[in-house]
Design a protein around this motif. Structure first.
Motif, PDB file in Angstrom:
ATOM      1  N   ASP A 147      56.495  24.405  24.151  1.00  0.00           N
ATOM      2  CA  ASP A 147      55.832  23.195  23.091  1.00  0.00           C
ATOM      3  C   ASP A 147      54.815  24.140  22.298  1.00  0.00           C
ATOM      4  O   ASP A 147      54.118  24.941  22.809  1.00  0.00           O
ATOM      5  N   PRO A 148      54.638  23.616  21.293  1.00  0.00           N
ATOM      6  CA  PRO A 148      53.825  24.091  20.252  1.00  0.00           C
ATOM      7  C   PRO A 148      52.077  24.158  20.663  1.00  0.00           C
ATOM      8  O   PRO A 148      51.713  23.097  21.354  1.00  0.00           O
ATOM      9  N   ASN A 149      51.333  25.209  20.200  1.00  0.00           N
ATOM     10  CA  ASN A 149      50.110  25.141  20.163  1.00  0.00           C
ATOM     11  C   ASN A 149      49.564  25.004  18.735  1.00  0.00           C
ATOM     12  O   ASN A 149      50.250  25.348  17.895  1.00  0.00           O
ATOM     13  N   LEU A 164      43.444  20.622  14.002  1.00  0.00           N
ATOM     14  CA  LEU A 164      43.162  20.902  12.706  1.00  0.00           C
ATOM     15  C   LEU A 164      44.599  21.246  12.096  1.00  0.00           C
ATOM     16  O   LEU A 164      44.662  21.244  10.928  1.00  0.00           O
ATOM     17  N   SER A 165      45.383  21.589  12.924  1.00  0.00           N
ATOM     18  CA  SER A 165      46.756  22.240  12.326  1.00  0.00           C
ATOM     19  C   SER A 165      47.704  21.136  12.884  1.00  0.00           C
ATOM     20  O   SER A 165      47.825  20.474  13.535  1.00  0.00           O
ATOM     21  N   ASN A 170      53.940  25.495  15.287  1.00  0.00           N
ATOM     22  CA  ASN A 170      53.129  26.382  16.193  1.00  0.00           C
ATOM     23  C   ASN A 170      52.171  27.357  15.717  1.00  0.00           C
ATOM     24  O   ASN A 170      52.614  28.178  14.719  1.00  0.00           O
ATOM     25  N   LEU A 171      51.119  27.215  16.110  1.00  0.00           N
ATOM     26  CA  LEU A 171      49.793  28.165  15.626  1.00  0.00           C
ATOM     27  C   LEU A 171      50.317  29.570  15.843  1.00  0.00           C
ATOM     28  O   LEU A 171      50.404  29.675  17.140  1.00  0.00           O
ATOM     29  N   ILE A 172      50.308  30.428  14.974  1.00  0.00           N
ATOM     30  CA  ILE A 172      50.371  31.969  15.237  1.00  0.00           C
ATOM     31  C   ILE A 172      49.163  32.734  15.220  1.00  0.00           C
ATOM     32  O   ILE A 172      48.747  33.498  15.987  1.00  0.00           O
ATOM     33  N   ARG A 186      48.057  30.495  10.175  1.00  0.00           N
ATOM     34  CA  ARG A 186      49.386  30.547   9.765  1.00  0.00           C
ATOM     35  C   ARG A 186      50.262  29.877  11.082  1.00  0.00           C
ATOM     36  O   ARG A 186      49.816  30.164  11.947  1.00  0.00           O
ATOM     37  N   THR A 187      51.242  29.191  10.782  1.00  0.00           N
ATOM     38  CA  THR A 187      52.043  28.401  11.803  1.00  0.00           C
ATOM     39  C   THR A 187      53.408  28.768  11.472  1.00  0.00           C
ATOM     40  O   THR A 187      53.991  29.174  10.641  1.00  0.00           O
ATOM     41  N   LEU A 188      54.234  28.420  12.642  1.00  0.00           N
ATOM     42  CA  LEU A 188      55.660  28.564  12.702  1.00  0.00           C
ATOM     43  C   LEU A 188      56.098  26.962  12.666  1.00  0.00           C
ATOM     44  O   LEU A 188      55.971  26.247  13.478  1.00  0.00           O
TER      45      LEU A 188
END
Length: 243
Positions: A147-149, A164-165, A170-172, A186-188
């Protein structure tokens, strides 16, 4: 020898099933307090380190948990490795007042957190940033590493914990613009909508300015990215007789 192997295999399957059933009972069944206490007794609650903030008047205690029977918890091969977060909550302790506060009441996987920022704006000076996730994005009724962060923030008392995102990305990584309250991250993005985050998905850059209380904006929106892609196509993929 063959019969022994079959017995051992059967025992392994039964063992895995028992462990899986135990997790299922904890998550889905209504238990009385005595049953809850007997299950909790199998877990070690670890307050792994102390982080001093705000001129050492405030303290963060991250909480992690280990099943006492699962000695290989930190091994990549551990049965529980995907289920355990680095931290599942944080305690904020005010040394002056003696008050304590949990960061959140919602089930959350906290991968990491950072505070005591230098050369930043007044908001970030009194903030904590987190890489964390609280959403069962793939709808498997679990909260795991797949699951995404996202990027979260709170003040140094643990109040106003917020995201915030984007929730579906998914936070990179993130970087603070020096001497400001602006963050570039940056995210995916799950651009193909398959509920997974992999090399087929788009990497998106954002800028958020905390001083304006506005949402994060894409540095390169879809229109601009398409313009760049078309330029590449014309320059590098189309045959040019002029060389």
């Amino acid at each position: 020898m063959k019969s022994i192997s079959i017995i051992l295999l059967s025992l392994m399957i039964l063992s895995c099933n028992k462990r899986e059933d135990r997790i299922q009972i904890i998550e889905d069944e209504n238990l009385n307090q005595k049953q809850i206490d007997s299950i909790i007794d199998e877990y070690n609650f670890e307050y792994s380190r102390v982080v001093f903030i705000d001129s050492m008047e405030k303290v963060i205690l991250p909480i992690s948990t280990q099943n006492a029977r699962d000695k290989s918890r930190y091994s990549a091969k551990s049965y529980y490795a995907d289920s355990y977060p680095n931290y599942w909550n944080l305690i904020f302790f005010d040394i002056k007042s003696g008050k304590t506060k949990l960061l959140t009441q919602k089930k959350t996987r906290i991968l990491d957190f950072t505070t005591n920022f230098k050369n930043v704006g007044p908001i970030l000076k009194k903030s904590v940033l987190y890489k964390a996730g609280d959403t069962d994005y793939n709808l498997d009724k679990k909260l795991t590493y797949v699951d995404p962060n996202q990027l979260f923030i709170s003040d140094i008392d643990g109040n106003n914990f917020s995201r915030l995102s984007p929730i579906n990305e998914n936070l990179i990584e993130y970087e603070i613009v020096p001497n400001t309250d602006k963050i570039i991250f940056r995210t995916l993005r799950d651009s193909n909508g398959n509920k997974e985050f992999d090399e087929k998905d788009e990497k998106i850059w954002y800028l958020i300015d905390l001083s304006t209380k506005s949402k994060a904006v894409e540095i390169l929106n879809q229109e601009k990215r398409k313009e760049i892609e078309n330029l590449y196509f014309k320059q590098w993929l189309v045959k040019n007789n002029k060389g």
